[in-house]
Enzyme design. Structure first.
Site, PDB file in Angstrom:
ATOM      1  N   ASP A  34       0.860  -1.189   0.000  1.00 43.52           N
ATOM      2  CA  ASP A  34       0.000   0.000   0.000  1.00 43.52           C
ATOM      3  C   ASP A  34       0.899   1.244   0.000  1.00 43.52           C
ATOM      4  O   ASP A  34       1.418   1.643  -1.041  1.00 43.52           O
ATOM      5  CB  ASP A  34      -0.889  -0.106   1.248  1.00 43.52           C
ATOM      6  CG  ASP A  34      -2.085   0.806   1.236  1.00 43.52           C
ATOM      7  OD1 ASP A  34      -1.916   1.978   0.911  1.00 43.52           O
ATOM      8  OD2 ASP A  34      -3.192   0.367   1.584  1.00 43.52           O
ATOM      9  N   ASP A  42      -8.312  -8.084   6.103  1.00 43.61           N
ATOM     10  CA  ASP A  42      -9.401  -7.862   7.058  1.00 43.61           C
ATOM     11  C   ASP A  42      -9.923  -6.431   7.055  1.00 43.61           C
ATOM     12  O   ASP A  42      -9.286  -5.509   6.549  1.00 43.61           O
ATOM     13  CB  ASP A  42      -8.918  -8.149   8.477  1.00 43.61           C
ATOM     14  CG  ASP A  42      -8.047  -7.024   9.039  1.00 43.61           C
ATOM     15  OD1 ASP A  42      -7.096  -6.619   8.344  1.00 43.61           O
ATOM     16  OD2 ASP A  42      -8.329  -6.543  10.149  1.00 43.61           O
TER      17      ASP A  42
HETATM   18  C1  PRP Z   1      -1.217  -4.638   5.888  1.00 45.31           C
HETATM   19  C2  PRP Z   1      -0.443  -5.553   4.958  1.00 45.31           C
HETATM   20  C3  PRP Z   1       0.936  -4.986   4.995  1.00 45.31           C
HETATM   21  C4  PRP Z   1       0.707  -3.518   5.211  1.00 45.31           C
HETATM   22  C5  PRP Z   1       0.836  -2.793   3.920  1.00 45.31           C
HETATM   23  O1  PRP Z   1      -1.075  -5.102   7.189  1.00 45.31           O
HETATM   24  O2  PRP Z   1      -0.482  -6.886   5.377  1.00 45.31           O
HETATM   25  O3  PRP Z   1       1.695  -5.544   6.020  1.00 45.31           O
HETATM   26  O4  PRP Z   1      -0.615  -3.355   5.729  1.00 45.31           O
HETATM   27  O5  PRP Z   1       0.624  -1.442   4.095  1.00 45.31           O
HETATM   28  P1  PRP Z   1       1.744  -0.350   3.823  1.00 45.31           P
HETATM   29  O6  PRP Z   1       2.319  -0.607   2.448  1.00 45.31           O
HETATM   30  O7  PRP Z   1       0.956   0.919   3.874  1.00 45.31           O
HETATM   31  O8  PRP Z   1       2.778  -0.423   4.897  1.00 45.31           O
HETATM   32  P2  PRP Z   1      -1.992  -4.614   8.405  1.00 45.31           P
HETATM   33  O9  PRP Z   1      -1.244  -3.563   9.170  1.00 45.31           O
HETATM   34  O10 PRP Z   1      -3.349  -4.268   7.906  1.00 45.31           O
HETATM   35  O11 PRP Z   1      -2.019  -5.886   9.335  1.00 45.31           O
HETATM   36  P3  PRP Z   1      -2.591  -7.356   9.057  1.00 45.31           P
HETATM   37  O12 PRP Z   1      -1.742  -7.985   7.978  1.00 45.31           O
HETATM   38  O13 PRP Z   1      -2.451  -8.040  10.370  1.00 45.31           O
HETATM   39  O14 PRP Z   1      -4.037  -7.204   8.615  1.00 45.31           O
END
Ligand code: PRP
Length: 181
Positions: A103, A159
């Protein structure tokens, strides 16, 4: 769950097909004997890494990390906290970091630097989803399942409020669901 989904973005069949293609790319790049270490970033990657490793049917190993960004997910501060580290030395190993979504790039940028400092043979990034329009830090994945627009996606590990991770497909959440919270 289904009533909270506006549209199915990626079906179970599409996921299966694309993951087989990604595994074929990995098999080309990591031949038998390279014994790569897949590192899943919890929690979102748990389904993807399981299916990816089943399709990559050469000898390999798996480990997991858990990380957290401070603040609300939509407003990441750019700080990453390691909640769980891998349990092994990776010096000289081929590493494949497996993510469900790329992201802002904050998480993977941090993890890449952290892994590189441990002197592995190589580090590659494999992400199921890429949202390039959200990028705040320049990070390029080596293997990308699907490049998507900026929609609130859930399912297949992803999620909202810890729900929907067990869906077999990836869907776009109805705005009314997250507006309520
Ligand atoms: C999500 C995904 C990545 C991160 C990406 O994790 O799994 O680790 O966000 O986002 P970024 O590029 O903006 O850093 P999340 O924090 O939602 O946790 P989860 O995997 O436990 O749902």
């Amino acid at each position: 769950m289904k009533q909270d989904i506006e549209t199915v973005l990626i079906t179970e069949a599409q996921l299966k097909t694309r993951i087989a293609e990604l595994a074929a790319e990995l098999k080309r790049d990591f031949a038998p004997g390279s014994n790569p270490l897949f590192i899943g970033v919890l929690k979102g990657s748990f389904m993807f890494i399981a299916d990816l490793m089943r399709a990559y049917d050469y000898t390999c190993a798996v480990d997991f990390m858990a990380v957290s960004s401070y603040g609300a997910k939509s407003q990441t501060t750019g700080q990453v906290r390691i909640l769980k580290d891998i349990g092994q030395d990776i010096e000289g190993r081929d590493i494949i970091i497996v993510e469900d979504i790329l992201d802002s790039g904050v998480t993977l940028n941090y993890l890449m630097q952290m892994m590189q400092a441990r002197r592995p043979k190589s580090v590659r990034i494999c992400t199921l989803l890429d949202k390039p329009s959200r990028r705040r830090i320049e990070v390029k994945a080596d293997y990308i399942g699907f490049t998507i627009d900026d929609a609130f996606v859930v399912g297949y590990g992803l999620d909202f409020d810890e729900k929907y991770r067990n869906m077999s497909e990836i869907g776009i959440l109805k705005p009314s669901v997250y507006a309520e919270n």
